[in-house]
Design a protein around this motif. Sequence first.
Motif, PDB file in Angstrom:
ATOM      1  N   GLU A 177       3.750  15.676  -2.952  1.00  0.00           N
ATOM      2  CA  GLU A 177       3.155  15.523  -4.279  1.00  0.00           C
ATOM      3  C   GLU A 177       3.360  14.096  -4.789  1.00  0.00           C
ATOM      4  O   GLU A 177       2.472  13.524  -5.434  1.00  0.00           O
ATOM      5  N   ILE A 178       4.523  13.522  -4.486  1.00  0.00           N
ATOM      6  CA  ILE A 178       4.755  12.125  -4.859  1.00  0.00           C
ATOM      7  C   ILE A 178       3.810  11.218  -4.092  1.00  0.00           C
ATOM      8  O   ILE A 178       3.218  10.287  -4.653  1.00  0.00           O
ATOM      9  N   VAL A 179       3.639  11.496  -2.804  1.00  0.00           N
ATOM     10  CA  VAL A 179       2.728  10.702  -1.982  1.00  0.00           C
ATOM     11  C   VAL A 179       1.305  10.766  -2.538  1.00  0.00           C
ATOM     12  O   VAL A 179       0.578   9.765  -2.543  1.00  0.00           O
ATOM     13  N   VAL A 206       0.928  -5.833  -2.065  1.00  0.00           N
ATOM     14  CA  VAL A 206       2.128  -4.992  -2.119  1.00  0.00           C
ATOM     15  C   VAL A 206       1.789  -3.612  -1.558  1.00  0.00           C
ATOM     16  O   VAL A 206       0.761  -3.027  -1.906  1.00  0.00           O
ATOM     17  N   LYS A 207       2.638  -3.125  -0.684  1.00  0.00           N
ATOM     18  CA  LYS A 207       2.498  -1.787  -0.124  1.00  0.00           C
ATOM     19  C   LYS A 207       3.610  -0.910  -0.684  1.00  0.00           C
ATOM     20  O   LYS A 207       4.768  -1.334  -0.745  1.00  0.00           O
ATOM     21  N   VAL A 208       3.268   0.323  -1.087  1.00  0.00           N
ATOM     22  CA  VAL A 208       4.248   1.238  -1.668  1.00  0.00           C
ATOM     23  C   VAL A 208       4.363   2.476  -0.787  1.00  0.00           C
ATOM     24  O   VAL A 208       3.349   3.092  -0.434  1.00  0.00           O
ATOM     25  N   VAL A 209       5.595   2.819  -0.412  1.00  0.00           N
ATOM     26  CA  VAL A 209       5.808   4.009   0.429  1.00  0.00           C
ATOM     27  C   VAL A 209       6.987   4.814  -0.103  1.00  0.00           C
ATOM     28  O   VAL A 209       7.898   4.268  -0.756  1.00  0.00           O
ATOM     29  N   LEU A 210       6.974   6.107   0.177  1.00  0.00           N
ATOM     30  CA  LEU A 210       8.085   6.991  -0.124  1.00  0.00           C
ATOM     31  C   LEU A 210       8.897   7.192   1.150  1.00  0.00           C
ATOM     32  O   LEU A 210       8.333   7.473   2.217  1.00  0.00           O
ATOM     33  N   GLU A 221       9.772   2.261  -1.634  1.00  0.00           N
ATOM     34  CA  GLU A 221       9.829   0.876  -1.192  1.00  0.00           C
ATOM     35  C   GLU A 221       8.558   0.156  -1.627  1.00  0.00           C
ATOM     36  O   GLU A 221       7.448   0.648  -1.393  1.00  0.00           O
ATOM     37  N   PHE A 222       8.739  -0.995  -2.257  1.00  0.00           N
ATOM     38  CA  PHE A 222       7.638  -1.870  -2.664  1.00  0.00           C
ATOM     39  C   PHE A 222       7.713  -3.096  -1.761  1.00  0.00           C
ATOM     40  O   PHE A 222       8.631  -3.914  -1.887  1.00  0.00           O
ATOM     41  N   ILE A 223       6.767  -3.210  -0.841  1.00  0.00           N
ATOM     42  CA  ILE A 223       6.832  -4.204   0.227  1.00  0.00           C
ATOM     43  C   ILE A 223       5.890  -5.360  -0.068  1.00  0.00           C
ATOM     44  O   ILE A 223       4.672  -5.171  -0.198  1.00  0.00           O
ATOM     45  N   VAL A 225       7.769   8.673   4.907  1.00  0.00           N
ATOM     46  CA  VAL A 225       7.437  10.084   5.133  1.00  0.00           C
ATOM     47  C   VAL A 225       6.024  10.264   5.668  1.00  0.00           C
ATOM     48  O   VAL A 225       5.694  11.315   6.234  1.00  0.00           O
ATOM     49  N   ASN A 226       5.187   9.234   5.504  1.00  0.00           N
ATOM     50  CA  ASN A 226       3.814   9.304   6.008  1.00  0.00           C
ATOM     51  C   ASN A 226       3.694   8.836   7.452  1.00  0.00           C
ATOM     52  O   ASN A 226       2.594   8.828   8.003  1.00  0.00           O
TER      53      ASN A 226
END
Length: 281
Positions: free
Chosen positions: A83-85, A100-104, A118-120, A134-135
């Motif tokens: 759900e966060i994704v 910027v790439k954002v991942v959980l 993470e904000f890359i 998680v993806n």
Amino acid sequence: MDNQQQHAEEGATVIAKGKHIVPNGVAVEELDGGKKKLLKECPKKLQEMLLAKDLVTVYDAMVDEIVNQPKTRGAFGKWHDMEIVSVLDNFRDQFADKAVKVVLCTRESSAGTSRWLEFIDVDMVPTYVPQYDVNNLSEQVIKTVYTTLKFPNGVAIEKLGSWSSRKKLKEEIPPKVQEMMEQKGLMDQYDSLVNHIVDAHQGNFRKWNLEKIHEILHAYKPMFEPKGVSLFVAHKEEYIHHGQGGHMEVFRWLEFVDRNLQPNYYPQRGADSKKEKCIIQ
């Protein structure tokens, strides 16, 4: 000096209760305090990135949606990852427009689940791959007594079971390991490696010797690394209580890392670094 120590000396960020480190160019927000903390607090390093990239408004809107979306967190306070994704997906393009790439990310341990965003900064770390994304998880797992360890795509694992399983090690190869070895043209080297590990444990050895395996992997490094594959042996220890005593369960496995897919990966339970032990009462 292991990879984590090296990154720490370069001023990177230590997270997941000290068990993981991300490099400069990656800002982190740990989801360890629920929605209230997420809404009211923003780590200094992340604030600096958002200001520099003109992403404060986008970030605020994303956080508001995570907080106000009832499905992102259950009645008992458990975050719902997918759900966060889904919320992150709604803002990916706006972050990507500013490089910027954002991942959980999640990391499992016997002490519980560490979870963070993470904000890359793609301009600063263009080749960085978050190993706990998680993806980007494969279907491979190591199931211990208390934990299920998950592994990303680009990492193939081979379990080192009980001493009697050494015959299986020589006769069977996990599908993901076989796929990687065939793609990299390393089947002959892999067969030689496995035979070497098993043969080195004949005679007086009655259990897997991590130091011996580590030495063998080091010897095979010049064969694998030129083709983009790194070798690791890993383990996890858990103390199991029963009655007035207990015993230590030890889980061991090999990791084959495709550096094209996982350029900065290091083992989450490396046998050549500090052991991660767990005692469950």
